[in-house]
Design a protein around this motif. Sequence first.
Motif, PDB file in Angstrom:
ATOM      1  N   GLU A  77       0.824  -1.200   0.000  1.00 51.00           N
ATOM      2  CA  GLU A  77       0.000   0.000   0.000  1.00 51.00           C
ATOM      3  C   GLU A  77       0.865   1.258   0.000  1.00 51.00           C
ATOM      4  O   GLU A  77       0.591   2.216  -0.733  1.00 51.00           O
ATOM      5  CB  GLU A  77      -0.936   0.012   1.209  1.00 51.00           C
ATOM      6  CG  GLU A  77      -1.805   1.251   1.266  1.00 51.00           C
ATOM      7  CD  GLU A  77      -2.844   1.214   2.371  1.00 51.00           C
ATOM      8  OE1 GLU A  77      -3.369   2.304   2.710  1.00 51.00           O
ATOM      9  OE2 GLU A  77      -3.133   0.122   2.896  1.00 51.00           O
ATOM     10  N   THR A  78       1.920   1.261   0.821  1.00 52.49           N
ATOM     11  CA  THR A  78       2.824   2.415   0.844  1.00 52.49           C
ATOM     12  C   THR A  78       3.436   2.648  -0.530  1.00 52.49           C
ATOM     13  O   THR A  78       3.537   3.791  -0.997  1.00 52.49           O
ATOM     14  CB  THR A  78       3.937   2.192   1.886  1.00 52.49           C
ATOM     15  OG1 THR A  78       3.356   2.050   3.184  1.00 52.49           O
ATOM     16  CG2 THR A  78       4.909   3.360   1.903  1.00 52.49           C
ATOM     17  N   ARG A  81       0.774   4.051  -2.978  1.00 59.47           N
ATOM     18  CA  ARG A  81       0.464   5.453  -2.677  1.00 59.47           C
ATOM     19  C   ARG A  81       1.603   6.372  -3.125  1.00 59.47           C
ATOM     20  O   ARG A  81       1.363   7.487  -3.612  1.00 59.47           O
ATOM     21  CB  ARG A  81       0.173   5.624  -1.192  1.00 59.47           C
ATOM     22  CG  ARG A  81      -1.166   5.013  -0.754  1.00 59.47           C
ATOM     23  CD  ARG A  81      -1.457   5.353   0.698  1.00 59.47           C
ATOM     24  NE  ARG A  81      -2.701   4.736   1.152  1.00 59.47           N
ATOM     25  CZ  ARG A  81      -3.913   5.253   0.964  1.00 59.47           C
ATOM     26  NH1 ARG A  81      -4.032   6.414   0.316  1.00 59.47           N
ATOM     27  NH2 ARG A  81      -4.989   4.645   1.415  1.00 59.47           N
ATOM     28  N   ARG A  82       2.832   5.939  -2.940  1.00 57.39           N
ATOM     29  CA  ARG A  82       3.974   6.745  -3.376  1.00 57.39           C
ATOM     30  C   ARG A  82       3.979   6.875  -4.898  1.00 57.39           C
ATOM     31  O   ARG A  82       4.173   7.971  -5.438  1.00 57.39           O
ATOM     32  CB  ARG A  82       5.280   6.092  -2.896  1.00 57.39           C
ATOM     33  CG  ARG A  82       6.551   6.788  -3.360  1.00 57.39           C
ATOM     34  CD  ARG A  82       6.625   8.209  -2.854  1.00 57.39           C
ATOM     35  NE  ARG A  82       7.869   8.858  -3.266  1.00 57.39           N
ATOM     36  CZ  ARG A  82       8.097  10.156  -3.149  1.00 57.39           C
ATOM     37  NH1 ARG A  82       7.188  10.936  -2.621  1.00 57.39           N
ATOM     38  NH2 ARG A  82       9.241  10.665  -3.549  1.00 57.39           N
ATOM     39  N   ALA A  85       1.321   9.319  -5.951  1.00 61.86           N
ATOM     40  CA  ALA A  85       1.661  10.709  -5.652  1.00 61.86           C
ATOM     41  C   ALA A  85       2.667  11.265  -6.656  1.00 61.86           C
ATOM     42  O   ALA A  85       2.539  12.414  -7.112  1.00 61.86           O
ATOM     43  CB  ALA A  85       2.218  10.814  -4.230  1.00 61.86           C
ATOM     44  N   ALA A 109      -8.364   5.492  -7.811  1.00 61.38           N
ATOM     45  CA  ALA A 109      -7.523   4.986  -6.727  1.00 61.38           C
ATOM     46  C   ALA A 109      -8.296   5.106  -5.422  1.00 61.38           C
ATOM     47  O   ALA A 109      -9.036   6.069  -5.209  1.00 61.38           O
ATOM     48  CB  ALA A 109      -6.213   5.772  -6.632  1.00 61.38           C
ATOM     49  N   ASP A 111      -9.617   2.753  -1.504  1.00 61.33           N
ATOM     50  CA  ASP A 111      -9.845   1.495  -0.800  1.00 61.33           C
ATOM     51  C   ASP A 111     -10.972   0.725  -1.477  1.00 61.33           C
ATOM     52  O   ASP A 111     -12.026   1.297  -1.803  1.00 61.33           O
ATOM     53  CB  ASP A 111     -10.207   1.769   0.662  1.00 61.33           C
ATOM     54  CG  ASP A 111      -9.029   2.336   1.438  1.00 61.33           C
ATOM     55  OD1 ASP A 111      -7.899   1.866   1.200  1.00 61.33           O
ATOM     56  OD2 ASP A 111      -9.231   3.251   2.260  1.00 61.33           O
ATOM     57  N   PHE A 116      -6.064  -1.427  -0.700  1.00 57.82           N
ATOM     58  CA  PHE A 116      -5.825  -0.233  -1.507  1.00 57.82           C
ATOM     59  C   PHE A 116      -5.544  -0.671  -2.939  1.00 57.82           C
ATOM     60  O   PHE A 116      -4.755  -1.588  -3.188  1.00 57.82           O
ATOM     61  CB  PHE A 116      -4.650   0.572  -0.971  1.00 57.82           C
ATOM     62  CG  PHE A 116      -4.450   1.873  -1.689  1.00 57.82           C
ATOM     63  CD1 PHE A 116      -5.315   2.933  -1.466  1.00 57.82           C
ATOM     64  CD2 PHE A 116      -3.424   2.039  -2.595  1.00 57.82           C
ATOM     65  CE1 PHE A 116      -5.154   4.151  -2.137  1.00 57.82           C
ATOM     66  CE2 PHE A 116      -3.237   3.239  -3.263  1.00 57.82           C
ATOM     67  CZ  PHE A 116      -4.115   4.297  -3.030  1.00 57.82           C
ATOM     68  N   VAL A 118      -5.264   0.715  -7.287  1.00 63.07           N
ATOM     69  CA  VAL A 118      -5.081   1.800  -8.248  1.00 63.07           C
ATOM     70  C   VAL A 118      -5.381   1.262  -9.637  1.00 63.07           C
ATOM     71  O   VAL A 118      -4.925   0.174 -10.006  1.00 63.07           O
ATOM     72  CB  VAL A 118      -3.642   2.354  -8.210  1.00 63.07           C
ATOM     73  CG1 VAL A 118      -3.452   3.424  -9.281  1.00 63.07           C
ATOM     74  CG2 VAL A 118      -3.308   2.918  -6.837  1.00 63.07           C
ATOM     75  N   ASP A 233       7.380   4.215  -7.496  1.00 61.01           N
ATOM     76  CA  ASP A 233       7.266   4.203  -6.033  1.00 61.01           C
ATOM     77  C   ASP A 233       8.581   4.457  -5.317  1.00 61.01           C
ATOM     78  O   ASP A 233       8.586   4.769  -4.126  1.00 61.01           O
ATOM     79  CB  ASP A 233       6.672   2.873  -5.552  1.00 61.01           C
ATOM     80  CG  ASP A 233       7.442   1.677  -6.041  1.00 61.01           C
ATOM     81  OD1 ASP A 233       8.072   0.994  -5.214  1.00 61.01           O
ATOM     82  OD2 ASP A 233       7.426   1.404  -7.255  1.00 61.01           O
TER      83      ASP A 233
END
Length: 343
Positions: A77-78, A81-82, A85, A109, A111, A116, A118, A233
């Motif tokens: 998930e991290t 998300r990176r 972003a 993107a 939940d 999570f 995308v 990421d």
Amino acid sequence: MITATRALDTGTFVIERMREQPRRRRERDELAQTARQAYLLAGGSAPTGGDWVWNSHRATWIRKNAVVKVARGPYGETSLRRDLAVRTHIHTDPATASWKAQVARTYWAGDCLGRFAVVEERLPGVPLVDLMHDTGVLFAVADELAEIRRTTTHQVIADDRLFTWFQGPASTVSGVLRRWGDLRAADAVTAWAADAAGAMQGRTCRVALVHGDLWPGNVLLQGGSVSGLIDWDQAAFHDAALHDVLHLTVFPAAKERRLDLGLVIREVLTDRTTKGELGGLLRERGIDHDCRDVGMSLRNALIWYWLRHVARMAREPGHANNPRWVANNVVAVATAIEEGDYK
């Protein structure tokens, strides 16, 4: 002849894997269901077919018009998300207008069914990995990627970056070495990072947006030109361009020789002439210019690149507990640092 103890260990391992299979099958079914639901939320229809790619931290569903990625756990998930972003920043920053078409747009993107996910644009082209033995192609790709550096290059005072550049990654790598009992090598890595940070303290450095994992599998080609750059990421907006240049050069060399990356880096570090084939190739690609941007020698730049790379890999599930990966990618270079062969 296999020993009784080894046979017992092997038998236990096989039994554990057999017990694990039902759990893995259930998880794959859940991930597939989540990916299909995310695709529908993005406006897709007929959620069948496509190709699946599975790794330790995410499931990827590749369709004709989209790519769906679902995190398997916190690390996944991290990472997602990176990546999201960074791609969002690239598509909204006027400075990157000349090459943002090579970066996937996001369709949806969020939940979905407790995970999570995308859904992003599927970019055209095929991975460079099938052509990474072709030096001419790699040179052409490097020239095109220079556009990223040109549009994002800027100057920073190193003071605010020193921990994330050196001490942070060194802490991760030395922690791995200590867990495996290599205390002297761990101390050597920590000392090298402190020396490198001290030498760069207060220096004005030219930095750029760095992809961070620019191996040929993350570069797409169409008609001989770069059509896509995927998996952002590990990107950093204020980092040394030498990281991408080194990874795009050293990684294919390691793959071609069927060696782990750390073993190839150790070879270059311990070659005092640095006029070997790989050292020559790096210089042809302008690595000396990238080293001057941050005031580093080639050998120290290689250690910095190695430190950044293995610290990232060590945080991924599985690598730091794999004795072969640790020996060939962490210990091999750390002991060269300990022995001072890089100086």
